[in-house]
Enzyme design. Structure first.
Site, short mmCIF file in Angstrom:
data_model
loop_
_atom_site.label_atom_id
_atom_site.label_comp_id
_atom_site.label_asym_id
_atom_site.label_seq_id
_atom_site.Cartn_x
_atom_site.Cartn_y
_atom_site.Cartn_z
CG ASN A 1 -2.14 0.72 1.23
OD1 ASN A 1 -2.74 0.92 2.27
ND2 ASN A 1 -2.60 1.14 0.09
CG ASN B 1 -8.78 7.65 -0.38
OD1 ASN B 1 -8.00 6.91 0.22
ND2 ASN B 1 -10.02 7.88 0.02
CB CYS C 1 -4.46 5.92 5.86
SG CYS C 1 -3.64 4.74 4.81
CG HIS D 1 -13.19 -0.43 7.36
ND1 HIS D 1 -12.21 -0.55 6.39
CD2 HIS D 1 -12.79 0.57 8.18
CE1 HIS D 1 -11.24 0.33 6.63
NE2 HIS D 1 -11.57 1.03 7.71
CG ASN E 1 -12.10 1.73 3.02
OD1 ASN E 1 -11.45 2.03 2.04
ND2 ASN E 1 -12.30 2.59 4.03
CD GLU F 1 -7.14 1.36 0.51
OE1 GLU F 1 -7.11 2.59 0.34
OE2 GLU F 1 -6.14 0.68 0.78
CB CYS G 1 -6.88 -2.10 3.70
SG CYS G 1 -8.00 -0.90 4.39
N GLY G 2 -4.67 -1.17 6.36
CA GLY G 2 -4.45 -1.29 7.80
C GLY G 2 -5.72 -1.11 8.59
CB THR G 3 -8.36 1.53 8.67
OG1 THR G 3 -8.41 1.64 7.24
CG2 THR G 3 -7.62 2.72 9.24
N GLY G 4 -8.59 -1.45 7.48
CA GLY G 4 -9.48 -2.54 7.06
C GLY G 4 -9.17 -3.83 7.81
C1 ZDR Z 1 -7.32 1.40 3.71
C2 ZDR Z 1 -6.20 2.34 4.04
N1 ZDR Z 1 -5.24 2.31 2.99
C3 ZDR Z 1 -5.55 1.87 5.32
O1 ZDR Z 1 -4.45 1.29 5.25
O2 ZDR Z 1 -6.15 2.03 6.36
C4 ZDR Z 1 -6.81 3.67 4.28
C5 ZDR Z 1 -6.97 4.55 3.09
C6 ZDR Z 1 -8.24 5.30 3.18
C7 ZDR Z 1 -9.36 4.53 2.59
N2 ZDR Z 1 -9.18 4.39 1.18
C8 ZDR Z 1 -10.63 5.31 2.88
O3 ZDR Z 1 -11.12 5.16 4.01
O4 ZDR Z 1 -11.16 6.04 2.04
#
Ligand code: ZDR
Length: 390
Positions: free
Chosen positions: A15, A72, A81, A171, A202, A220, A229-232
């Site tokens: 990413n 983004n 993110c 998410h 996401n 995403e 995707c970390g938050t994901g």
């Molecule tokens: C998913 C993401 N790359 C992460 O690693 O958390 C965050 C990017 C933002 C995501 N595309 C959004 O919430 O719009």
């Protein structure tokens, strides 16, 4: 307004982001003249640098050490993110010479996030507590038996059981039997824009390998399919644990590699461990400056350059020309602060030739010219000094 744009490219599990240091910019939120269009152009993998997003390191605005803003690839601004904040931590450490144990209090649109540099060079992030109320995600799904927004959604004629969680950003998590068989290009955008997610979402398809090992694929919001995707991954662990499908601590395999996620029972916070690597640094010159330099180069080529003959005119010609000719100007010593006779500059022709050569010759050809020139000069030296021993 544009200006030169120094950036560093970092990636976390593939990413990838352009990191910009705006911590000392006079007007940080206007730094580098970033607009959604400019971000999208920078992130374009063919017409720009290429990246899943652009991240700014900024002065704090809520009592933290620094503030992070992320855009983004489509120019929209998400709240947070996860992979990006690991990259930010690595970027700050590389800039400031910080080592393992260093933590940063980072202000984001999703609140305070705390990354920490681990001894092996990876980054642990205290991502805070997940948001499990529908309006916090936001989603129109209602709280189900698992204690988070749940329901069945129909997408392109197929029904999926889904759960939703927020990590500052929205998410949707969709448990499936075989993640590899999911047509991400078909379902990803439809979930992203599903009316159940008013701020879009996401999208994560996830398969259980064992209670502490999941494998997932990501679509995403604003970036499409990404390698991680970390938050994901955090939202996925929270949703899957709430559904009774995994432990509180698990390894989540993403296409770009694994993340370790832990939803701490005591604090209610989610912790994410994963890599962040520097890829390269670069500078994108100000387009206005480039245009001006090209205009000047073109003018130099078009301008009639003084011929060597005109520099050695006979005394019978006009007095001023003759004066100029008589004056042997040594550009290197006389014109150190700029050309003293631009209209009759003796080096103009040489510079025009160089400008024309640089404009009309490929890099490969320039390298060949330089190589041939070196060879012929070396040969000439041998011929001049036959006994020469190199
Ligand atoms: C998913 C993401 N790359 C992460 O690693 O958390 C965050 C990017 C933002 C995501 N595309 C959004 O919430 O719009």
């Amino acid at each position: 307004m544009f200006s030169n744009l120094p950036f560093s490219k970092y990636q976390g599990l593939g990413n990838d982001f352009l990191l910009l240091d705006a911590r000392t910019a006079p007007d940080p939120d206007q730094a580098f003249g970033l607009t959604p269009e400019r971000v999208a152009q920078l992130c374009d993998r063919r017409f720009g640098v290429g990246g899943d997003g652009v991240i700014l390191a900024l002065p704090p605005n809520a009592g933290g050490d620094w503030r992070m803003r992320i855009f983004n690839a489509d120019g929209t601004e998400p709240e947070m993110c996860g992979n990006g904040i690991r990259c930010l931590a690595r970027f700050l450490a590389d800039l400031d010479g910080d080592g393992p144990g260093r933590t940063w209090q980072i202000d984001t649109l999703a609140g305070r996030i705390v990354p920490e540099l681990l001894p092996d060079g990876t980054v642990r992030v205290d991502m805070g507590a997940p948001f499990l109320q529908p309006e916090q995600v936001p989603t129109t799904l209602e709280i189900g038996t698992a204690g988070l927004p749940q329901g069945e959604l129909e997408v392109d004629g197929e029904r999926f059981a889904v759960a939703a969680a927020g990590m500052g950003n929205p998410h949707v998590v969709i448990p499936v039997a075989m993640v590899e068989e999911i047509d991400l290009e078909r379902f990803g955008p439809l979930f992203e824009h599903h009316p159940a997610f008013p701020a879009r979402t996401n999208v994560h398809f996830v398969q259980v390998l064992s209670p502490d090992h999941l494998v997932m694929r990501v679509w995403e919001r604003g970036a499409g399919p990404t390698l991680a995707c970390g938050t994901g991954a955090c939202a996925t662990l929270v949703a899957m644990h709430s559904l009774g499908l995994c432990e509180r601590r698990a390894r989540l395999d993403l296409p770009g590699g694994p993340l370790q996620i832990h939803w701490d029972a005591e604090s209610g916070k989610v912790f994410m461990d994963g890599p962040a690597e520097h890829v390269f640094d670069g500078v994108i010159p100000d387009p206005a400056e480039v245009a001006e330099a090209r205009r000047q180069a073109a003018t130099a080529v078009m301008a009639p350059a003084p011929s060597p003959a005109s520099m050695q005119q006979a005394p019978s010609e006009s007095a001023s020309t003759a004066d100029a000719a008589a004056e042997a100007i040594d550009c290197a010593t006389v014109c150190t602060n700029g050309c003293i006779r631009p209209e009759r500059c003796p080096s103009a022709e040489a510079r025009a030739r160089v400008a024309a050569l640089l404009q009309g010759t490929s890099l490969d050809d320039l390298v060949n010219i330089a190589t041939n020139s070196l060879e012929s000069r070396t040969r000439a030296r041998f011929e001049r000094e036959p006994g020469l021993n190199l």
